[in-house]
Design an enzyme around this catalytic site. Sequence first.
Site, PDB file in Angstrom:
ATOM      1  CD  GLU C  29      -2.435  -1.586   2.569  1.00 33.10           C
ATOM      2  OE1 GLU C  29      -2.173  -0.878   3.562  1.00 33.10           O
ATOM      3  OE2 GLU C  29      -3.105  -2.630   2.644  1.00 33.10           O
ATOM      4  CG  LEU C  58      -6.174  -0.095   2.377  1.00 30.01           C
ATOM      5  CD1 LEU C  58      -6.938   1.166   2.730  1.00 30.01           C
ATOM      6  CD2 LEU C  58      -6.161  -1.073   3.498  1.00 30.01           C
ATOM      7  CD  GLU C  60      -3.737  -4.568   5.222  1.00 32.05           C
ATOM      8  OE1 GLU C  60      -4.906  -5.013   5.165  1.00 32.05           O
ATOM      9  OE2 GLU C  60      -3.476  -3.355   5.331  1.00 32.05           O
ATOM     10  CD  GLN C  82       0.336   2.331   4.805  1.00 38.37           C
ATOM     11  OE1 GLN C  82      -0.737   2.577   5.320  1.00 38.37           O
ATOM     12  NE2 GLN C  82       0.617   2.678   3.566  1.00 38.37           N
ATOM     13  CG  PHE C  83       1.829   1.132  10.423  1.00 48.09           C
ATOM     14  CD1 PHE C  83       2.791   1.830  11.162  1.00 48.09           C
ATOM     15  CD2 PHE C  83       1.164   1.800   9.414  1.00 48.09           C
ATOM     16  CE1 PHE C  83       3.055   3.161  10.889  1.00 48.09           C
ATOM     17  CE2 PHE C  83       1.435   3.134   9.136  1.00 48.09           C
ATOM     18  CZ  PHE C  83       2.386   3.821   9.878  1.00 48.09           C
ATOM     19  CB  ILE C  87       1.001  -8.433  10.088  1.00 46.50           C
ATOM     20  CG1 ILE C  87       1.636  -9.385   9.079  1.00 46.50           C
ATOM     21  CG2 ILE C  87       1.031  -8.990  11.503  1.00 46.50           C
ATOM     22  CD1 ILE C  87       3.143  -9.424   9.143  1.00 46.50           C
ATOM     23  CG  HIS C 129      -0.490   3.029  13.166  1.00 43.52           C
ATOM     24  ND1 HIS C 129      -1.839   2.994  13.409  1.00 43.52           N
ATOM     25  CD2 HIS C 129      -0.365   3.447  11.881  1.00 43.52           C
ATOM     26  CE1 HIS C 129      -2.497   3.396  12.325  1.00 43.52           C
ATOM     27  NE2 HIS C 129      -1.625   3.665  11.378  1.00 43.52           N
TER      28      HIS C 129
HETATM   29  C1  LIG Z   1      -5.914  -2.774   7.904  1.00 44.83           C
HETATM   30  C2  LIG Z   1      -5.195  -1.508   7.684  1.00 44.83           C
HETATM   31  N1  LIG Z   1      -4.300  -1.411   6.704  1.00 44.83           N
HETATM   32  C3  LIG Z   1      -3.623  -0.266   6.497  1.00 44.83           C
HETATM   33  C4  LIG Z   1      -3.839   0.826   7.286  1.00 44.83           C
HETATM   34  C5  LIG Z   1      -3.074   2.127   7.037  1.00 44.83           C
HETATM   35  N2  LIG Z   1      -4.028   3.095   6.454  1.00 44.83           N
HETATM   36  C6  LIG Z   1      -4.692   3.947   7.237  1.00 44.83           C
HETATM   37  S1  LIG Z   1      -5.836   4.809   6.385  1.00 44.83           S
HETATM   38  C7  LIG Z   1      -5.423   4.076   4.931  1.00 44.83           C
HETATM   39  C8  LIG Z   1      -6.177   4.434   3.691  1.00 44.83           C
HETATM   40  C9  LIG Z   1      -7.664   4.271   3.887  1.00 44.83           C
HETATM   41  O1  LIG Z   1      -8.352   4.613   2.722  1.00 44.83           O
HETATM   42  P1  LIG Z   1      -9.930   4.674   2.701  1.00 44.83           P
HETATM   43  O2  LIG Z   1     -10.494   3.395   3.217  1.00 44.83           O
HETATM   44  O3  LIG Z   1     -10.339   5.096   1.348  1.00 44.83           O
HETATM   45  O4  LIG Z   1     -10.321   5.787   3.776  1.00 44.83           O
HETATM   46  P2  LIG Z   1      -9.900   7.323   3.758  1.00 44.83           P
HETATM   47  O5  LIG Z   1      -8.599   7.432   4.474  1.00 44.83           O
HETATM   48  O6  LIG Z   1      -9.812   7.758   2.350  1.00 44.83           O
HETATM   49  O7  LIG Z   1     -10.969   8.014   4.519  1.00 44.83           O
HETATM   50  C10 LIG Z   1      -4.391   3.160   5.135  1.00 44.83           C
HETATM   51  C11 LIG Z   1      -3.767   2.358   4.079  1.00 44.83           C
HETATM   52  C12 LIG Z   1      -4.769   0.684   8.322  1.00 44.83           C
HETATM   53  N3  LIG Z   1      -5.032   1.682   9.175  1.00 44.83           N
HETATM   54  N4  LIG Z   1      -5.444  -0.472   8.498  1.00 44.83           N
END
Ligand SMILES: Cc1ncc(C[n+]2csc(CCOP(=O)(O)OP(=O)(O)O)c2C)c(N)n1
Lengths: 360, 360, 325, 325
Positions: C29, C58, C60, C82-83, C87, C129
């Site tokens: 990601e 998005l 995993e 990403q963190f 996982i 995180h």
């Molecule tokens: C399971 C998971 N994977 C990765 C992340 C890191 N992360 C936080 S927000 C984000 C993007 C989220 O996109 P979206 O669902 O479109 O929501 P938005 O931030 O656009 O409101 C990511 C990759 C996370 N918090 N949780």
Amino acid sequence: MNPETEFPLRRVIDEEGQLVGDRSDVSDDQLKQFYTWLVTLRTLDQKAWNMQRQGRIGTYAPWSGQEAAQIGVAAALRSDDWICPSYRDWPALIYAGVPMYYVLLHSMGHPAAGYMPEDMSVLPVQIVVGGQILHATGLAWASKLQGQDRIAVALFGDGASSQGDFHEALNLASVMKVPAIFVVQNNQWAISVPVYRQMNTPTIAQRALAYNIEGIRVDGNDVIAVYQTFRDLQKRVREGSGPALVETVTYRLGAHTTADDPTRYRTPEDDARQSHGDPITRLRHYLETEHIMENSDFERIDHEAQVTVDDAVKKAEAYPLEPAATTIFDHVYGTLTPPLKRQRDQFSQRLIEGGDSSRG
Amino acid sequence: MNPETEFPLRRVIDEEGQLVGDRSDVSDDQLKQFYTWLVTLRTLDQKAWNMQRQGRIGTYAPWSGQEAAQIGVAAALRSDDWICPSYRDWPALIYAGVPMYYVLLHSMGHPAAGYMPEDMSVLPVQIVVGGQILHATGLAWASKLQGQDRIAVALFGDGASSQGDFHEALNLASVMKVPAIFVVQNNQWAISVPVYRQMNTPTIAQRALAYNIEGIRVDGNDVIAVYQTFRDLQKRVREGSGPALVETVTYRLGAHTTADDPTRYRTPEDDARQSHGDPITRLRHYLETEHIMENSDFERIDHEAQVTVDDAVKKAEAYPLEPAATTIFDHVYGTLTPPLKRQRDQFSQRLIEGGDSSRG
Amino acid sequence: MAKMTMIQALNQAMGLAMAENPKVMVLGEDVGRDGGVFRATEGLYERFGAERVVDTPLAESSIIGSAVGLAIGGMRPIAEIQFLGFIYETMDQIETQASRMRFRSQSRYHVPLVIRSPYGGGVRTPEIHSDSLEALFVHTPGIKVVTPSTPYDAKGLLLAAIQDPDPVLFMEPIPLYRAMREEVPDNWYEIPLGKAQIRNPGEDITIIAWGPMVPVAEACAKQATREQISAEVIDLRTLSPLDEETVITSVEKTGRAVIVHEAVGTGGLGGEVTAIIQEHAFLSLQAPILRVTGYDTPYPVSSVEDLWRPDVARVLEAVHRSIHY
Amino acid sequence: MAKMTMIQALNQAMGLAMAENPKVMVLGEDVGRDGGVFRATEGLYERFGAERVVDTPLAESSIIGSAVGLAIGGMRPIAEIQFLGFIYETMDQIETQASRMRFRSQSRYHVPLVIRSPYGGGVRTPEIHSDSLEALFVHTPGIKVVTPSTPYDAKGLLLAAIQDPDPVLFMEPIPLYRAMREEVPDNWYEIPLGKAQIRNPGEDITIIAWGPMVPVAEACAKQATREQISAEVIDLRTLSPLDEETVITSVEKTGRAVIVHEAVGTGGLGGEVTAIIQEHAFLSLQAPILRVTGYDTPYPVSSVEDLWRPDVARVLEAVHRSIHY
Ligand SMILES: Cc1ncc(C[n+]2csc(CCOP(=O)(O)OP(=O)(O)O)c2C)c(N)n1
Ligand SMILES: Cc1ncc(C[n+]2csc(CCOP(=O)(O)OP(=O)(O)O)c2C)c(N)n1
Ligand SMILES: [Mg+2]
Ligand SMILES: [Mg+2]
């Protein structure tokens, strides 16, 4: 959107073996070959079931009823195409070239059953429901990245299509436009749960709409329809049309596994209503009606199937176990780590001494 | 199936604030209230951004551009309906009744920000992308089982809709026919990944077809359209029509979070092309054109918003931390386990002695 | 040779590996255009293109599950989660698939896959995180677990991981990404997996740490010197397979050991290390082996995290308890 | 009071709890009409109906994730994961959701959820079906982990788990489902979580086990008697929170300890128990604490499993090593 009309059930011969479609591009010889395989695999399945009852093999997942849905797929693939199968997909693997005794070794709990023949591109059968679907996405992606024209096919059940990995696999495959075919064998049951309690849709094929990929529904008990569908589809996919989802509508005639008792959750009436024609009798009726094969052919095929199966049983039962036990340590990593080396030595030592394995 | 026509974008006022739909059933007062909230929440967002830059709060996820998509949902809900929000959904929560200072406490890393007001049915904001979608399925299911008429709403992003849990949640909700609404706020980006690299479909709403549930696509920058959609939908869902998926098409005007630099992956032209009209200017234009509000009203609202926000900031900054630190041990289980009791004592002791927290 | 941070060293390692071997690719990601949320993959997208540096959806499980297929199919994927706290979403693909494919297939197939993932606290990230989850993976046969504590090690270990024929979970300590700069050779070099490093030789007590806790252990050793306590600091570097020999030899010499990790204490890797030491150096032990770890609560919100993470004072206290036992 | 197997005792416990409290419900794969693949939920569907005994779609994450919602929404779900090896599919919902909702919400919400799951080998199941994964969950704050070894304990512990306000992972040893019958009272009784049980008092050495390894430990103790070795056998019963006191008191008395578990050795719970003992009973120890465990490989195919699982011979060997140290 009407799923039944958007995703009509493709069919060439009906439940009575009457021609209801076009089979002009499938030769009589091809049909004979299909029939032979259908019978041989059914014979093997019944033999394996009996062997389990006799304690000669362990837990076994019978495939009776689903032979056509698998043969039709395997027959359309190239020998270097990737196959990502589940535990019930041995018919496809065997048709594609995996020796028959493998399935017996597998149910005997023999480690060698995971080592698929080197001239094939077949993953070991998957026990985690849905676990292999993403592997097909990745393998197809690898093929595309390396400029190969191999495709990857995942075989899995209706139950597996509820798993999150199903969604992730199809979405990624669609985004990356990889040459993968996702084949959901809708045999109407996930152990005891009928498909209408697993999902609220009349078809599984319609899930293709969520990913903007091709979706097809085919009568999985009609080997001709399955074969035609995949023969054409693999060509499109190989040429870069992107991934596809195919639902082969079939029926699990037997128990989920030898550990299962289907009378607890379904009746003979359920079976009769849902099974829409055994693939073997269907094809046989057609072959008879069209005079493509006659009684003596059928008898010969039955007999040869027995011989073939008996031979596989012999191979499996003669397969040596030793020194396989110790090799469990050798296949954790490419090279033995120091702790594994120590443990391997201890383990071998105990084997030599004949360890007491009483459990109180 | 043409997604654009099966799932047309619902809209009442267009990007210039021109009426293109029917708003007869939404009162002027309601619009004034929406406008006030839009401005107040925008003001709060900008304030929070600045506070982060000044080091007064920690990582913060701005919501500018998405206020309408959230207010329109919250305004249609009953106070006992369940809301399962993500980190960017504070506007919906605040509109529904969560005090404003909560969002600041949250970004200050204050434990109290998870304790949602007792007179509301709001889960703490979710950090795991997609983690809360299944909770809405479960909460709606609990409501149905207990004969309540509460519904459950999950708010999540376009990115979240790629997660396996999305699929599992919608499938289960459909099978159990529970009163849940799944709201995907399609703000066009998952951090740096545009929606067209996340999926190969022109809409997210079309995924409803995979579950045989209602799917709706609405202009998320049009507060009236969002509100109307949810006002009608929540009624149907409450009455037992089954779950629904709503895509609110909006745009993340700012950075993903204060830790993000969007200039690395998108241009002002991207923004201009994709953002389809700031929800505030849109509504303002409409209110001006229709003479529902005039300049002095807008000025008053701007001013009051500042006052409201300043008050929230004061509350947050005055919020006591102690003895919150020690309470981390109290919220692992209902009662302290012996090891936790011992650790709590040691921890308190160190706090009293003023532990050295240098890290070399 | 240039002075660089850990994040730069990691970036350089990936760049080298991709330049060297066209099968090496990066997926995850925000790893592409954005260059990763910590900039670990910065510039790779521009150098190697969107086909080899892939921004995935998005999801995993799809990152790891497809990477298993990619690896078997001939590629050498480097997947980023990403963190580390996320996982969990892909545990099945890691535990029952990536880590078992060799075993299941009797080495007919193997999965050369590197899973990079940032972890560790102290930098005010949101919930989930910061979690340190190494214990879950050390308990899993078939995957190796590596975590560097310096820029130099980071590059050498990552290159070794990329060359490894089996899956490697490569845990990158967030608080050390930019904490220090050191000389890192520009060329390709590897630090063998499975070898710990004595970062500070000592005689009186052994402090065992990894990843983000190595600097804490070193600072503690320095402070101990002022009290005439000579502490040997070991950085495990590879957590699976563990370098038992280095640890045991050290404790046989010092007779005392303190294990420091940021993960939750109960069930953490400290227990395993303790068990190994006491089994093999029993007669040398002058005092119980002590553990300084995160508390048995979830990693807390940022206003509390500094109080939660093991710090020099807590490690020193354990050193004192051991010495004065 | 009747003699019953563990599976019958579990079935009775669920029946009682559902009769007592209309909020208690059961959900999972094949738990309804089929009565569960091991018959644990047999008859419940008929007694309590399809609304309270729910056959879910085949998707583990949805089972736990929706159960979190059900629990917060006022129900008392008992979720079944058909085999523990498939729990990886739902790790995120267990670890970051069910186990953290109380912490995240500062006890505004809590999750009274029981996750039942069969585990343990020796009965020739296919791959992944036998894995012992307790270590992953003991390392997770916010969830309790319980595993019975007798029919009586199974019922009392399950009822206590159902009454618990927090998530409980209830691990059921497959090989003991029908291994023995014992008297089990028909009425409601609870065995408090967090209390180990001394199953066999002894003086010379402590053998600590849980779940499927308890009968092995007992058989070993019996055999040891013939050699004039008096072994105390402790069944931990609750793995999290651990009953440290019972364990420490015992080893203070015997001076020796062997820990037996079926899970993979490295990173297993044996390390944690070792660390606790040596920290608190250091001066009593006459010999290193030894572990007898599964090997550091994936649980093997059925033709090899009996050689892989700890057995009486291996435990006895460890007892000898300890005694003769
Ligand atoms: C399971 C998971 N994977 C990765 C992340 C890191 N992360 C936080 S927000 C984000 C993007 C989220 O996109 P979206 O669902 O479109 O929501 P938005 O931030 O656009 O409101 C990511 C990759 C996370 N918090 N949780
Ligand atoms: C992840 C996972 N969950 C549960 C099981 C137990 N299980 C094995 S097969 C099966 C049903 C599978 O149904 P389906 O996908 O339709 O395939 P079929 O058996 O009908 O071929 C279940 C629940 C498993 N093997 N893996
Ligand atoms: Mg099925
Ligand atoms: Mg988004």
